[in-house]
Write a protein that holds these residues in place. Structure first.
Motif, short mmCIF file in Angstrom:
data_model
loop_
_atom_site.label_atom_id
_atom_site.label_comp_id
_atom_site.label_asym_id
_atom_site.label_seq_id
_atom_site.Cartn_x
_atom_site.Cartn_y
_atom_site.Cartn_z
N LEU A 1 48.57 -57.55 -14.85
CA LEU A 1 47.21 -57.33 -14.38
C LEU A 1 46.23 -58.38 -14.91
N LEU A 2 46.53 -58.87 -16.11
CA LEU A 2 45.63 -59.85 -16.74
C LEU A 2 46.11 -61.28 -16.57
N ALA A 3 46.96 -61.50 -15.60
CA ALA A 3 47.55 -62.84 -15.40
C ALA A 3 46.51 -63.96 -15.36
N PRO A 4 45.35 -63.77 -14.72
CA PRO A 4 44.36 -64.88 -14.69
C PRO A 4 43.80 -65.23 -16.07
N TYR A 5 43.97 -64.32 -17.03
CA TYR A 5 43.37 -64.55 -18.35
C TYR A 5 44.40 -64.92 -19.42
N LEU A 6 45.66 -65.01 -19.02
CA LEU A 6 46.69 -65.39 -19.97
C LEU A 6 46.50 -66.83 -20.41
N HIS A 7 46.77 -67.08 -21.67
CA HIS A 7 46.73 -68.43 -22.25
C HIS A 7 45.33 -69.03 -22.28
N GLU A 8 44.31 -68.18 -22.11
CA GLU A 8 42.94 -68.73 -22.21
C GLU A 8 42.54 -68.84 -23.67
N GLY B 1 35.28 -50.09 -21.50
CA GLY B 1 34.61 -50.72 -22.63
C GLY B 1 35.49 -51.76 -23.31
N CYS B 2 36.78 -51.51 -23.36
CA CYS B 2 37.72 -52.50 -23.92
C CYS B 2 37.72 -53.77 -23.07
N LEU B 3 37.71 -53.58 -21.76
CA LEU B 3 37.71 -54.76 -20.88
C LEU B 3 36.43 -55.56 -21.06
N ARG B 4 35.29 -54.89 -21.16
CA ARG B 4 34.03 -55.60 -21.36
C ARG B 4 34.02 -56.33 -22.70
N ARG B 5 34.62 -55.70 -23.71
CA ARG B 5 34.62 -56.28 -25.05
C ARG B 5 35.47 -57.54 -25.12
N PHE B 6 36.65 -57.51 -24.56
CA PHE B 6 37.59 -58.61 -24.74
C PHE B 6 37.65 -59.59 -23.57
N PHE B 7 37.10 -59.18 -22.42
CA PHE B 7 37.10 -60.06 -21.25
C PHE B 7 35.72 -60.06 -20.59
N PRO B 8 34.73 -60.57 -21.30
CA PRO B 8 33.36 -60.57 -20.76
C PRO B 8 33.24 -61.38 -19.47
N GLN B 9 34.18 -62.30 -19.25
CA GLN B 9 34.15 -63.10 -18.03
C GLN B 9 34.70 -62.34 -16.82
N MET B 10 35.26 -61.18 -17.03
CA MET B 10 35.84 -60.40 -15.94
C MET B 10 34.74 -59.80 -15.08
N SER B 11 34.84 -59.95 -13.77
CA SER B 11 33.83 -59.39 -12.88
C SER B 11 33.96 -57.87 -12.83
N GLU B 12 32.91 -57.22 -12.38
CA GLU B 12 32.93 -55.76 -12.25
C GLU B 12 34.01 -55.33 -11.26
N GLN B 13 34.17 -56.09 -10.20
CA GLN B 13 35.19 -55.76 -9.20
C GLN B 13 36.59 -55.88 -9.79
N ASP B 14 36.83 -56.93 -10.58
CA ASP B 14 38.14 -57.11 -11.20
C ASP B 14 38.40 -56.01 -12.23
N ALA B 15 37.36 -55.61 -12.95
CA ALA B 15 37.53 -54.53 -13.93
C ALA B 15 37.90 -53.23 -13.23
N GLN B 16 37.23 -52.95 -12.10
CA GLN B 16 37.56 -51.74 -11.33
C GLN B 16 38.99 -51.81 -10.80
N SER B 17 39.41 -52.97 -10.36
CA SER B 17 40.79 -53.13 -9.87
C SER B 17 41.79 -52.86 -10.99
N PHE B 18 41.49 -53.36 -12.18
CA PHE B 18 42.37 -53.11 -13.32
C PHE B 18 42.49 -51.60 -13.57
N LEU B 19 41.34 -50.92 -13.62
CA LEU B 19 41.34 -49.49 -13.94
C LEU B 19 42.13 -48.69 -12.91
N TYR B 20 41.93 -48.99 -11.63
CA TYR B 20 42.55 -48.16 -10.60
C TYR B 20 43.95 -48.62 -10.22
N LEU B 21 44.44 -49.63 -10.91
CA LEU B 21 45.88 -49.93 -10.89
C LEU B 21 46.54 -49.37 -12.14
#
Length: 211
Positions: free
Chosen positions: A204-211, A139-159
């Motif tokens: 893990l959030l490198a693609p979203y840094l400095h956005e 839920g935190c990922l959906r709230r703050f990174f709405p542009q994150m794909s479901e696959q990327d969110a799953q990758s974040f969680l399971y890392l």
């Protein structure tokens, strides 16, 4: 007004888990016995068996409670009105774990053994609490990174979730461990929970840094 039988049973369970938590502040899992726990409660040691059959069940209940507390922290983070950058989110998430040293210490134990010596209904309750934490983090990922794909969110969680099991050993070396590393000429990095977690989350959030 007298408590109902279920309220009294829950109060007894809470008292047992509280006693375990208090002992765990200064003692290891190996040294904490049902006798030690019983001596910290207001009822007889044999009464513990009415609520928990094994020491492992008590520790799993304590771990469940810690996950529920972390879930509350994550839900509070997701409820914040202001947006967070990736750097700010990494810092905020790291702070939630910085406050949960007992959870991290419990996670460093052998959960397989605890789960193996726990009745199914208690194990299910624990798994529900763990699932709640996963959902709160998602839920935190959906709230703050709405542009994150479901696959990327799953990758974040399971890392991130397996990473959590190693936080305590890397940040809480004993004097004996430090001396052994010194004699083995092994440098101890000396990271704090906050530093280690924030750095990993930023990776893990490198693609979203400095956005």
């Amino acid at each position: 007004m007298p408590k109902s039988s279920e309220e009294q049973a829950q109060a007894r369970r809470d008292e047992i888990v509280n006693a375990c938590a208090e002992l765990y502040e200064t003692m290891s899992f190996r040294d904490i016995t049902l006798k030690e726990i019983g001596q910290r409660t207001s009822f007889t040691r044999t009464s513990i068996y009415n609520y928990f059959e094994t020491r492992e069940e008590i520790f799993l209940a304590l771990t469940q409670r810690e996950y529920e507390a972390w879930t509350a922290d994550l839900n509070a983070l997701a409820a914040r009105e202001e947006p967070l950058t990736a750097e700010e989110f990494a810092s905020a998430l790291a702070r939630t774990l910085e406050r949960r040293s007992r959870l991290l210490k419990l996670m460093a134990m052998n959960l397989y053994d605890m789960e193996a010596n726990t009745r199914l209904e208690n194990l299910v309750a624990f798994k529900k609490a763990y699932h709640g934490a996963i959902q709160a983090l998602a839920g935190c990922l959906r709230r703050f990174f709405p542009q994150m794909s479901e696959q990327d969110a799953q990758s974040f969680l399971y890392l991130f979730l397996p990473f959590m099991f190693g936080i305590y050993p890397y940040t809480s070396a004993t004097d004996k461990q430090r001396e052994a590393m010194r004699l083995a000429h092994l440098d101890y990095p000396g990271f704090s929970v906050y530093e280690l977690t924030r750095t990993f989350v930023e990776k893990l959030l490198a693609p979203y840094l400095h956005e």
